[in-house]
Design a protein around this motif. Sequence first.
Motif, PDB file in Angstrom:
ATOM      1  N   ASN A 296      -7.105   4.051 -10.253  1.00  0.00           N
ATOM      2  CA  ASN A 296      -7.508   5.334  -9.685  1.00  0.00           C
ATOM      3  C   ASN A 296      -8.668   6.008 -10.424  1.00  0.00           C
ATOM      4  O   ASN A 296      -8.913   7.196 -10.235  1.00  0.00           O
ATOM      5  CB  ASN A 296      -6.319   6.309  -9.623  1.00  0.00           C
TER       6      ASN A 296
ATOM      7  N   SER B 177      -9.472  -6.637   0.963  1.00  0.00           N
ATOM      8  CA  SER B 177     -10.080  -6.549  -0.359  1.00  0.00           C
ATOM      9  C   SER B 177     -10.563  -7.901  -0.863  1.00  0.00           C
ATOM     10  O   SER B 177     -10.014  -8.952  -0.505  1.00  0.00           O
ATOM     11  CB  SER B 177      -9.077  -5.967  -1.365  1.00  0.00           C
TER      12      SER B 177
ATOM     13  N   THR C  89     -12.048  -2.982  -2.139  1.00  0.00           N
ATOM     14  CA  THR C  89     -11.651  -2.842  -0.741  1.00  0.00           C
ATOM     15  C   THR C  89     -12.901  -2.556   0.085  1.00  0.00           C
ATOM     16  O   THR C  89     -13.507  -1.483  -0.016  1.00  0.00           O
ATOM     17  CB  THR C  89     -10.627  -1.710  -0.575  1.00  0.00           C
TER      18      THR C  89
ATOM     19  N   PRO D  82     -10.253  -0.079  -6.048  1.00  0.00           N
ATOM     20  CA  PRO D  82      -9.020   0.222  -6.773  1.00  0.00           C
ATOM     21  C   PRO D  82      -9.058  -0.267  -8.211  1.00  0.00           C
ATOM     22  O   PRO D  82      -8.412   0.283  -9.095  1.00  0.00           O
ATOM     23  CB  PRO D  82      -7.950  -0.526  -5.970  1.00  0.00           C
TER      24      PRO D  82
ATOM     25  N   GLN E  13       1.998   2.108  -1.539  1.00  0.00           N
ATOM     26  CA  GLN E  13       0.901   1.150  -1.484  1.00  0.00           C
ATOM     27  C   GLN E  13       1.487  -0.238  -1.717  1.00  0.00           C
ATOM     28  O   GLN E  13       2.070  -0.510  -2.768  1.00  0.00           O
ATOM     29  CB  GLN E  13      -0.151   1.488  -2.539  1.00  0.00           C
TER      30      GLN E  13
ATOM     31  N   HIS F  11      -6.661   6.026   0.608  1.00  0.00           N
ATOM     32  CA  HIS F  11      -5.989   5.424  -0.543  1.00  0.00           C
ATOM     33  C   HIS F  11      -4.803   6.263  -1.022  1.00  0.00           C
ATOM     34  O   HIS F  11      -3.709   5.734  -1.218  1.00  0.00           O
ATOM     35  CB  HIS F  11      -6.995   5.256  -1.685  1.00  0.00           C
TER      36      HIS F  11
ATOM     37  N   GLY G 260      -5.857  -2.337   4.142  1.00  0.00           N
ATOM     38  CA  GLY G 260      -6.984  -2.680   3.302  1.00  0.00           C
ATOM     39  C   GLY G 260      -7.295  -4.166   3.302  1.00  0.00           C
ATOM     40  O   GLY G 260      -6.395  -5.011   3.278  1.00  0.00           O
TER      41      GLY G 260
ATOM     42  N   ASN H  91      -1.145   0.782   3.087  1.00  0.00           N
ATOM     43  CA  ASN H  91      -0.641   2.030   2.520  1.00  0.00           C
ATOM     44  C   ASN H  91       0.054   2.826   3.618  1.00  0.00           C
ATOM     45  O   ASN H  91      -0.470   2.938   4.731  1.00  0.00           O
ATOM     46  CB  ASN H  91      -1.774   2.880   1.932  1.00  0.00           C
TER      47      ASN H  91
ATOM     48  N   TYR I 219     -14.099   1.241  -1.339  1.00  0.00           N
ATOM     49  CA  TYR I 219     -13.813   1.780  -2.666  1.00  0.00           C
ATOM     50  C   TYR I 219     -13.280   0.664  -3.555  1.00  0.00           C
ATOM     51  O   TYR I 219     -13.020  -0.459  -3.102  1.00  0.00           O
ATOM     52  CB  TYR I 219     -12.821   2.938  -2.581  1.00  0.00           C
TER      53      TYR I 219
ATOM     54  N   SER J 200     -10.841  10.037   1.181  1.00  0.00           N
ATOM     55  CA  SER J 200     -10.138   9.298   0.128  1.00  0.00           C
ATOM     56  C   SER J 200      -8.636   9.283   0.343  1.00  0.00           C
ATOM     57  O   SER J 200      -7.914   8.575  -0.350  1.00  0.00           O
ATOM     58  CB  SER J 200     -10.458   9.888  -1.244  1.00  0.00           C
TER      59      SER J 200
ATOM     60  N   VAL K 122     -11.803   5.770  -7.395  1.00  0.00           N
ATOM     61  CA  VAL K 122     -11.528   5.980  -5.979  1.00  0.00           C
ATOM     62  C   VAL K 122     -12.081   7.306  -5.490  1.00  0.00           C
ATOM     63  O   VAL K 122     -12.748   7.366  -4.460  1.00  0.00           O
ATOM     64  CB  VAL K 122     -10.010   5.894  -5.703  1.00  0.00           C
TER      65      VAL K 122
ATOM     66  N   SER L 172     -11.128  -0.800   5.428  1.00  0.00           N
ATOM     67  CA  SER L 172      -9.777  -0.220   5.385  1.00  0.00           C
ATOM     68  C   SER L 172      -9.499   0.591   6.652  1.00  0.00           C
ATOM     69  O   SER L 172      -9.417   1.829   6.603  1.00  0.00           O
ATOM     70  CB  SER L 172      -9.620   0.668   4.147  1.00  0.00           C
TER      71      SER L 172
END
Length: 554
Positions: free
Chosen positions: A29, A219, A196, A170, A312, A54, A217, A294, A168, A51, A32, A199
């Motif tokens: 985090n 990734s 990612t 992670p 998540q 996430h 997501g 998520n 973004y 955001s 993000v 998403s």
Amino acid sequence: MKYPKLCPLTAAIVISGFSSFANAQLGQNLAVDIRSLSMGNAVTADPPGISAVHFNPAALAKIDGLQTDVQGILANFDIQREYSAPPGYNVFGYSDDPIVCNDGPEVSVGICTDFKGPVRGDVEYASLYVPILKKMVDLGAGYPLVAPTAGIAYKPPGSKVTYATAIYAPLVAGFGAENGNPSNYMGQQVAVERITYLSPSFGFQVNDHLSLGASFGMSYNAIALNTDLRFPNEMIGVLRMVDEVVCRPFKNNKEFFTDLILLGICNTQEGMNPFNKMGALQVSLEQSLSPSYNLGLLWEPTDDFSFGMVYQSSAKMRLKGKYLIDNAKAPQQLIAGLNSSTSGSIASAVLQLPGYIPNTESGLVAMDLEYPAHFQAGIKYKLLPDLQMNFDVGWTDYSAWDKFKFEFDRQISLLQVARILSNDVTPASLALPLKFTSPWSWGIGLEYSATDRLKLRAGYEPRASSIPNDKRNTMVPINNAQLFGLGVGYRFDADTDLDLSVGFLRSRDNIPACSSTLSNKCGVDNILLNPYAGLDVKTNTKVTVLGLSYRTKW
């Protein structure tokens, strides 16, 4: 000389053997969202704009019309690592480890007469793995790094559903050092990435107080490591003693009797030494598509209070890549010596040792890896009309990292030898036991509305370590950590917001001699990723993150 250090795309380390994956804990985090960083990541009940993909996709339902979000992050990563010899330090009686001993070649007794003070082996620059080039790239000492993220969301007029997607990171972490750095035996270059890139998400407004949401997501994952290898354990110390004491009278005097009794190990030009470099390893693995999801819930019964919750999911992966091993002369000579005598050949066959060790070995490698699941819940509460408090608790399933097993496409010479001393090694596989735990953590954030346009923020997040005391190491230079955040938000107009935040994370660790099987364990069975056997090790990690966010509605 102290070098400037840099963090990779956001941050943090790290990892081992391949614990580098524990970078997830340190870097979780940090890359993000800028506003969340300034609030100690306590935003599950108050997710910021897009955001929320996430942090809690249910909050996407609060967005109206078309909104875009662009962020940039500047990060600096300072990792200090220190090594020292405690009283009585030795490996089978030898203590002339060049990392901590000043003695030159003129001192030949193998017992150090002049120990150095604490020796530094700091990180010197950031490293990143570039998918297109399929190699690690060093950014250079002192060069800043900007990590961009972006997102877009849209709620059709009159609809209860908001659609969104975001790019973004992670987790992105990596570091490196020049040749000769004492820390290079636990990763001269390390890079771990989870990015990612797509998403698709939605937030659904159930009623005036309740929203639900989900994001899916896609990734990219990569892990890369270049490291020197050495094995300072008691068995290697025994081989040094045999070479320097027992074999000395028989050097260059090959006789049937000595070959028979000593298994031919005296027929070597260079003997084994527990403090010498035994080789170097380069390995990189990646997976282009790793799906996860998520699920979020947001309940807002009043304007002063809300409750949020997010799950998540884990992501199970099969990473594939390549490896290259450069073997040093000493292990090559040892195997050649064994196979040069009748008795040595018999012993080698019984122990299933390789017939010879080549200069280099290369091929394909794969491993199963599970990116851990995460759960977080929190509240938002207005203590005063202009002062808001956020508080979150969270849990990450790091216990999924019980061990990492690397599977090679062929038998590897050093593994054929190492398997004699470890149950975690076969001729074509290597398992690194990590035994990570899954602690709970919490975070708190305050937001003060100084005016209708200006908001001031502060946050604090203590991060409990998931690494057991007997698995701590310099590749993951963390134990418990603390994250501090400060931020300013300014609203230019009804549709445009600008956020500026700074985050500072710190962690110190002390690994006493012989206490960690992934750093400095003493004994015979410490063959794997234990290059500082018997030494005291300390780490001091500081991560500074500066970010700017621009949000606007169209």
